[in-house]
Motif scaffolding. Structure first.
Motif, short mmCIF file in Angstrom:
data_model
loop_
_atom_site.label_atom_id
_atom_site.label_comp_id
_atom_site.label_asym_id
_atom_site.label_seq_id
_atom_site.Cartn_x
_atom_site.Cartn_y
_atom_site.Cartn_z
N TYR B 31 0.83 -1.21 0.00
CA TYR B 31 0.00 0.00 0.00
C TYR B 31 0.87 1.26 0.00
O TYR B 31 0.62 2.20 -0.75
CB TYR B 31 -0.94 0.02 1.21
N ASP B 34 2.48 1.66 -3.46
CA ASP B 34 1.56 1.98 -4.55
C ASP B 34 0.13 1.82 -4.02
O ASP B 34 -0.45 0.74 -4.14
CB ASP B 34 1.81 1.03 -5.73
N PRO B 35 -0.42 2.88 -3.43
CA PRO B 35 -1.70 2.75 -2.72
C PRO B 35 -2.80 2.13 -3.58
O PRO B 35 -3.14 2.65 -4.63
CB PRO B 35 -2.05 4.21 -2.37
N TYR B 36 -3.30 0.96 -3.15
CA TYR B 36 -4.26 0.22 -3.96
C TYR B 36 -5.70 0.48 -3.55
O TYR B 36 -6.62 -0.14 -4.07
CB TYR B 36 -3.97 -1.28 -3.94
N ALA B 37 -5.90 1.38 -2.58
CA ALA B 37 -7.27 1.73 -2.20
C ALA B 37 -7.29 3.19 -1.77
O ALA B 37 -6.28 3.71 -1.29
CB ALA B 37 -7.72 0.84 -1.04
N GLN B 38 -8.41 3.84 -1.99
CA GLN B 38 -8.55 5.23 -1.56
C GLN B 38 -9.15 5.27 -0.16
O GLN B 38 -10.00 4.44 0.19
CB GLN B 38 -9.47 6.00 -2.52
#
Lengths: 357, 217
Positions: B31, B34-38
């Motif tokens: 995460y 490379d942030p995979y969720a907002q």
């Protein structure tokens, strides 16, 4: 002839005492000094003579000159004519040719050890430095003479500080920053692409007020300007912590001013006062304008921090857009396929073994 | 059939602490990289929490590694350093025979009450990877504490040497290498358990392995 002090010349130019005090206060703030110091700065500027300054442009794009021409406090008029006596600046001085070079020689000769040299641009070293010459002399030769005889040298912009884009790989002309080219010179690095004029003025004011250069970090940058991390002072930092990221240009997050981390922002790697000082009369700075920081003020920002628009560098030597994570997923997939294949072979051979028995 | 106590408590505890830490560090690390969720809203602190837990589990992982390395020197004969670095001819033979068995070039797995020579040596390199992951982690962490002597010492020194991008690259690559290790490690544990019928998988829970009377072909 007694030369007039800075304050006198400002008064002559119609600057009010009130504006002068405002300038001194803003300089104290830029230098991270308590407001009480604004009086001390005012006193110094009232009494001190204007320092002589020569400005060298070497391997550069004149972007730092452009930035200075747009300085707000002081304005270009004040800066060029009042705060400092700019004796030589290739781009904006009136004389040309031999008469221009003569004014440079005059300062070096007549004010030896008393003038400030401002250098913009990198110094190419390859083939004897022939890739940057002014008036038939190489940049290195000129810098040696001018910076070597100066009281101090301000390397403005990333090229003069660390080589900048001129020194980016493969660096065909072997460009270096001023300090690297002239290790014995007294150099203050003021990197940035372009340099923030507020920081140049503040460094000069610090020198006039205290008679000494400001405290520097290990990269010879003044701590007042380069001591804090952009990420920690960023106006978009709350969006970083909240996990609200711009995914691509113009998406909803971008319109709402969310964090630019995922589109490659190097704010977490960059140490400069952009978020507090900003550029162009405090109007804006890259992140405020919706563009990621690429840590222009850091040494080797072009080569060592990864691509401007992504956080992770590509796999070294790979010519395609292969990031460590893409390759990692592929390798893990290959490992899983490998063990599956192994299991199938093992199952078939051990079955054969049992049939043998 | 013989039942023998192989894995002592610190070996098993550090193993499972490593499992949980590596899992947590990978989930949070992916995460952070490379942030995979907002985040749900501006108060979610999603990245803040990811970073918090990444750092917490990093310290738990380091503590576990220190205990395990200490056990190289004071643990039972199956936990010792000489099970990891093959110094004797016997361990090298075990290593090569194990590799040949996995490559279908030998019929039987050599008798290894503790780690096989191949497993031990692999774990040695794995621990080196762990150390490199920890040092690069501290290097990246040091950016929040610019100039801090302890962070510079623990890893920050490498930032000007390699460049931040390369340090981050190495930190990611090692995570993927550990993921590859986990796949092969779990597969081989189950594989050997089936072939040897030695309760290898259960042994990392209770510490005991069973040894069948070895058949000669």
């Amino acid at each position: 002839m007694k030369e007039e002090s800075l304050f006198e010349s400002l008064l002559r130019r119609g600057v009010s005492r009130r504006d002068f005090m405002k300038f001194c206060t803003s300089m104290a703030a830029t230098l991270a000094l308590p407001t009480a110091f604004s009086a001390q700065i005012a006193e110094a500027l009232e009494k001190k003579q204007k320092p002589y300054v020569v400005w060298l442009e070497l391997s550069d794009c004149a972007g730092d000159s452009e930035a200075i021409l747009r300085a707000s406090r002081p304005t270009i008029g004040q800066l060029v004519l009042d705060v400092i006596s700019l004796e030589y600046h290739e781009t904006i001085m009136a004389p040309s040719g031999h008469s221009a070079e003569k004014s440079l020689q005059d300062v070096v000769k007549n004010h030896k050890g008393k003038y400030i040299a401002i250098v913009e641009g990198a110094i190419p070293l390859k083939d004897g430095g022939i890739y940057c010459t002014v008036g038939g002399r190489t940049a290195l030769e000129i810098a040696k003479e001018v910076c070597g005889n100066a009281m101090a040298t301000l390397a403005v912009g990333s090229c003069a500080s660390f080589g900048g884009v001129a020194a980016a790989k493969p660096n065909p002309t072997q460009c270096v920053g001023v300090k690297e080219a002239l290790p014995s010179a007294t150099v203050v690095n003021l990197p940035g692409c372009p340099v923030n004029p507020e920081n140049v003025t503040a460094t000069v004011v610090h020198f006039l007020t205290f008679g000494a250069l400001p405290a520097l970090d290990k990269n010879h940058r003044p701590l007042f300007a380069y001591g804090k991390r952009i990420h920690d002072n960023c106006e978009r930092r709350p969006h970083f912590d909240a996990g609200q990221f711009v995914k691509k240009w113009g998406d909803e997050g971008h319109r709402l001013g969310w964090c630019l981390y995922e589109v490659g922002c190097k704010g977490p790697q960059a140490y400069m006062n952009c978020p507090t000082i900003r550029y162009n009369e405090g109007t804006s700075w890259p992140v405020m304008a919706g563009h990621p920081c690429f840590a222009c003020a850091m040494p080797q920002s072009w080569d060592a921090l990864g691509p401007i628009y992504s956080r992770l560098p590509n796999v070294p030597g790979a010519s395609y857009q292969a990031t460590a994570d893409k390759v990692g997923v592929a390798v893990v997939g290959a490992a899983a396929a490998g063990v599956a294949a192994h299991a199938i072979i093992r199952a078939s051979t051990s079955k054969g073994k049992q049939e043998d028995k | 059939m013989a039942r023998e106590y192989i894995w002592e408590v610190p070996v098993r505890v550090t193993h499972w602490v490593n499992v949980i830490s590596i899992l947590a560090l990978s989930i949070t690390g992916l995460y952070i990289g490379d942030p995979y969720a907002q985040g749900a809203d501006e108060h979610s602190m999603l990245m803040g929490k990811m970073r918090f837990f990444h750092f917490i589990f990093a310290y738990i992982f380091i503590a576990s590694l220190i205990v395990r390395v200490y056990w190289w020197f004071v643990g039972n004969k199956y936990a010792r350093l000489d099970q990891f670095i093959p110094l004797s001819g016997e361990r090298w033979k075990n290593l090569i025979d194990t590799a040949l068995f996995y490559g279908f070039m030998k019929k039987d797995l050599p008798h290894s009450p503790g780690h096989t020579g191949l497993a031990g040596f692999t774990y040695f390199f794995l621990i080196l990877l762990f150390v490199l992951e920890i040092i690069t982690g501290f290097a990246l962490y040091s950016q929040s504490h610019e100039g801090g002597a302890i962070w510079t010492l623990l890893g920050g020194w490498m930032l000007p040497v390699l460049g931040v991008g390369m340090v981050r690259f190495i930190h990611h690559v090692i995570m993927w290498l550990i993921a590859v290790f986990v796949i092969i490690h779990v597969y081989i544990s189950v594989h050997n358990n089936i072939i040897e019928k030695n309760s290898l998988v259960m042994s990392i829970f209770n510490g005991y392995k069973n040894f069948q009377d070895r058949q000669h072909h």
